[in-house]
Each structure stands twice: as structure tokens, then as C-alpha cells.
Design an enzyme around this catalytic site. Sequence first.
Site, PDB file in Angstrom:
ATOM      1  N   LYS A   1     -40.440 -87.220  -2.738  1.00  0.00           N
ATOM      2  CA  LYS A   1     -41.022 -88.179  -3.676  1.00  0.00           C
ATOM      3  C   LYS A   1     -40.708 -89.633  -3.334  1.00  0.00           C
ATOM      4  CE  LYS A   1     -43.134 -86.492  -6.452  1.00  0.00           C
ATOM      5  NZ  LYS A   1     -44.327 -85.626  -6.650  1.00  0.00           N
TER       6      LYS A   1
ATOM      7  N   SER B 261     -37.457 -75.249  -4.938  1.00  0.00           N
ATOM      8  CA  SER B 261     -38.869 -75.248  -4.514  1.00  0.00           C
ATOM      9  C   SER B 261     -38.971 -75.111  -2.998  1.00  0.00           C
ATOM     10  CB  SER B 261     -39.601 -76.497  -5.009  1.00  0.00           C
ATOM     11  OG  SER B 261     -39.262 -77.632  -4.247  1.00  0.00           O
TER      12      SER B 261
HETATM   13  N1  PMP Z   1     -40.631 -79.707  -5.142  1.00  0.00           N
HETATM   14  C1  PMP Z   1     -39.913 -80.584  -5.828  1.00  0.00           C
HETATM   15  C2  PMP Z   1     -38.439 -80.337  -5.978  1.00  0.00           C
HETATM   16  C3  PMP Z   1     -40.504 -81.699  -6.414  1.00  0.00           C
HETATM   17  O1  PMP Z   1     -39.770 -82.571  -7.115  1.00  0.00           O
HETATM   18  C4  PMP Z   1     -41.909 -81.868  -6.252  1.00  0.00           C
HETATM   19  C5  PMP Z   1     -42.578 -83.056  -6.901  1.00  0.00           C
HETATM   20  N2  PMP Z   1     -42.754 -82.911  -8.291  1.00  0.00           N
HETATM   21  C6  PMP Z   1     -42.631 -80.935  -5.533  1.00  0.00           C
HETATM   22  C7  PMP Z   1     -41.956 -79.877  -4.980  1.00  0.00           C
HETATM   23  C8  PMP Z   1     -44.137 -81.028  -5.364  1.00  0.00           C
HETATM   24  O2  PMP Z   1     -44.594 -82.138  -4.669  1.00  0.00           O
HETATM   25  P1  PMP Z   1     -45.955 -82.824  -5.088  1.00  0.00           P
HETATM   26  O3  PMP Z   1     -45.743 -83.585  -6.379  1.00  0.00           O
HETATM   27  O4  PMP Z   1     -46.299 -83.744  -3.943  1.00  0.00           O
HETATM   28  O5  PMP Z   1     -46.999 -81.788  -5.303  1.00  0.00           O
END
Ligand code: PMP
Length: 493
Positions: free
Chosen positions: A43, A285
Site C-alpha cells: 500500500k 494475505s
Molecule cells: N493484503 C493486504 C494485507 C492488504 O492490506 C491489502 C490492501 N487492502 C491487500 C492484500 C490487497 O491489495 P489491493 O488493495 O491492491 O487489492
Amino acid sequence: MARYDNILDTIGHTPLVRLNRLAPEHVNLYVKVEAFNPMGSVKDRMARAIIEDAEASGALQPGQTVIEATSGNTGIGLAMVCAQKGYPLVVTMAENFSVERRKMLRFLGARVVLTPAAEKGTGMLKKAEELAREHGWFLCRQFDNPANARVHMRTTVPEILSDMQGQPLYAFVTGFGTGGTLNGVAHGLREHSPDTKIIAAEPDNAQVLGSGVAQPRDAEGNPVGSHPNFKPHLMQGWSPDFISSLTEQALSQGLIDRIQPVPGEGAMRTSRRLAREEGIFVGTSSGATLHAALEVAARAPVGANIVCMLPDTGERYLSTPLFADIEEDMNEAELAVSRSTPGYRFDAGSSPAPAPAASAPELDEDAQRFVRDITRNTPVVMFALEWCEFCWSARKLFSAMGVDYESVDLDSVAYQDNNRGNNIRAVLLQETGSPTIPQIYVGGRHIGGCTELFDYQRSGEFATALGQLGIEPREYREDPYGLLPQWLHSRAS
Ligand code: PMP
């Protein structure tokens, strides 16, 4: 490049790392480790891009306050960018997110406005909109802001293609939160590497894309309420309760070749395996995305190159289910290691005594006079060490009770000349019979160390003694032992 003009220039250019144990042998599975960004997540890219896009368009003016509703990586990235560029930042966040996050944001200078947990994600979003409207603040709108996707087209895609050095890329695997990564990388790869398959992963218990069910929207296309298939899931940062416009766009333009469901338990197991078998320390994630990439890899042709996004560092998850099975105390195997040698154990008496000092130091007359004078003339004195956590606990009690005190920091520069700090310690040892620091005096009377001070407070004697000295302390009703360092609680329990 190893020299940068400012921290923001270190964002991006994250490494692509080959997995050598977790991946099947017939493919090359590379992970893109976004934890290498300065604040530890993907991010950071978006935070800088949204702010610089708004600067360029004039939507954000010098000194204007920036606001966003975010519980995690976006806020932390924005806090860094705003700190570096000098914008005040306000983050709205539901009260149930971890205290670490609030503290990180505040450490970076942001203000955190909490919203009631009962009002969920919508509450924090609505509060951000209300504050932006009322005060004329710049709202980032990460879920809709096209700058969030463009930054991945402009940076993530060229990085991947350049690191592949002309070798064909079979598949790119990502999850989606805002959908910025998915949308931007999918667009960029469709243009520059059209044969690459785009795989979008999502929680198996909340298949908002996989279900094929449309997101309810209003006339302007804004999501109305939660997606019918949404369920709370374990992958923090993934799949919010609605399909964002950035995700919807990738879907409706046919950019997603496959949607891969991932079980929560598999996500956490894969994160732990990444740490233990590859030495790559990342969040939930990331484990989830790799879980999906391993499914893709199992079916991929021989020699296929696969790239899997790992969005953030594991350090942000110490208080989440990812670490639930990680013990604080020694387990049986560790205790067995401890018992395998005689010293420094909890179950075998004290550790070998330190060698006695060659000769007892002569007490220094200046130090004796100093201790006598300061303890007589100052109502509350603490002989302390700057680094000592017990001293900090005592300071917290003084501060909570609004009690002024003199702190004689024996290890500070002020007491280094002529060995003064150590001379005073030697006097204290003789006066109190105790070698430990802190030593606290109230009205000329020796109270003891930190826990003796706490006992003195609990019994009410401290307040009485202060009253006799003409000091009116604030009432303190909590248990002062709660002010001890956290690691002490876990040892004692
Ligand atoms: N994994 C984590 C830990 C995140 O903080 C985010 C962003 N919210 C994402 C995945 C997904 O990324 P994006 O917002 O670009 O879809």
C-alpha cells in the site's frame, strides 16, 4: 541505487524471489515481496500515488488535511507519505482493530478517530466522508481512486517484466482488497504480456467474485450494502464486504482468467511454511495468495514461470489468529534444552553468583552529601537509570497521580564525569542495603524500588505521605502493577 533523496523514493522495486522448497519442481514460482517497501506493505505504492496525483490535479493543496478510512496498511503508508510531505493526516478506524495499528499511526504523527465497532466498516467510511465534507479535507477514496490502479501499471508491471528478463510469464496471482493491484497489474500485463493468465484469489467462505452474483449498486454505480455472499473471513486486507469499482472493472473487462478460492486455515498454514521453509516473513494475505499460486502451479505446464504477490510483512499480525498457536512460554522441548545444562534455569535455584568485587569501593564524600541533601530537600526523589523499564513503570505512576519528582538518572551524561553515577550508587547500596535501581525516597524516607512504591500506593500510605508534604495527588484507582512492562505479566502468569 543505494542513495535516495527521501524515503518515498525507496517505495517499489521490491524483489522477486524464487521459492525453492514450497513450490513443485516442474515450475519456477516467484514471490514479489512487498514487505520490502519502507512501511512494509504494497500500500505504500498507492499511498504515494494518490497523494501525488491529487497534488498534480490541485485536489490537494499545500498544508491541507488528508483523511481516509482504513484499518491497516493504507493508513500506515499514508502516514509515512503525509509525514514526509508535511500534510496533517486523520485516519478513521473502527475501535475493534488492534491497538498496535493505532499506535503506529500516531507514532507517525497521524490522528486516529475511532468509530463504534457496531457500525463496522461502513461506520468508519461514513465518518471519514462526513469529516471531509465538513472540514474541506482531502478524502483519498482508495476503493475508487484510479491512481490506485495506475501506480501498479506504472511500477509493479514494469518491475515484474524487467525482472523476468524476457522469459515468458505463465501466470500472475493476487488477491484483492481495493482491487488496485488486481486492476492495475491485469491491465498492464494484458498490454505487455497478453498470454499471462491473471488469477484472482478470494476467501473460500466469502466468494463474492466466484459466486457470479452481482454487487447491488445505486444509480451512480456505488455499492449499496454488503455483497450477499460476503462472510467475515481470516484474510485481513482481502475481500471487503462489497465489490469495489476497481475490482468490478477488472471483472467486467474480462481481465480475470481464473478465480481461486482459498481456505483460511490454508492461508495461515502457508504463511507459516513460508517463514519456516523459505525464511520469508509475511502476513496472512500473503499466505493466502501463495496458497492459490500453489494450486495454479500444480496444474501449470513444465517450466512455467509464475509470479505471486506477497502484500505485507508478518510483523503486523502478532496479535491476530496467524500467531495464535505461537507460544509465549517455553514448551516441553525448550524446557528440556534449558534443563540440559545446570545454570540460568527457573527450576534450579539462582544462577551462579557473580564474582565478588575485588574490594569494596570507598564511599565518595561528594556522593554521600549529594544523596543526603537531595533526599532531605526534595519531596519525591527517584534514583533511576534511563534504560530501566521498572523506572519507567514508576514514572508512569507518578505521572498518572500528577506527582512532581526529581529523577536522578545515574547512567545519564550528567552523572558520567568523575564516575559520579557509580559513586552515588555505592552510597545508595550502603544506605538501602539494595543493589537494585530504582530507589525511591518520599519526604526523606526510603520507600524502596518500583514494586515497593506500588505497594506503598496501594495501601494509601503514599497519598497520606504526600498530603503531609502539602502535595495533593490525583486519585489513582487502578492496580499500579498493571503499569509494569507487559513481558513481566506474561512471565508471572
Ligand atoms: N493484503 C493486504 C494485507 C492488504 O492490506 C491489502 C490492501 N487492502 C491487500 C492484500 C490487497 O491489495 P489491493 O488493495 O491492491 O487489492
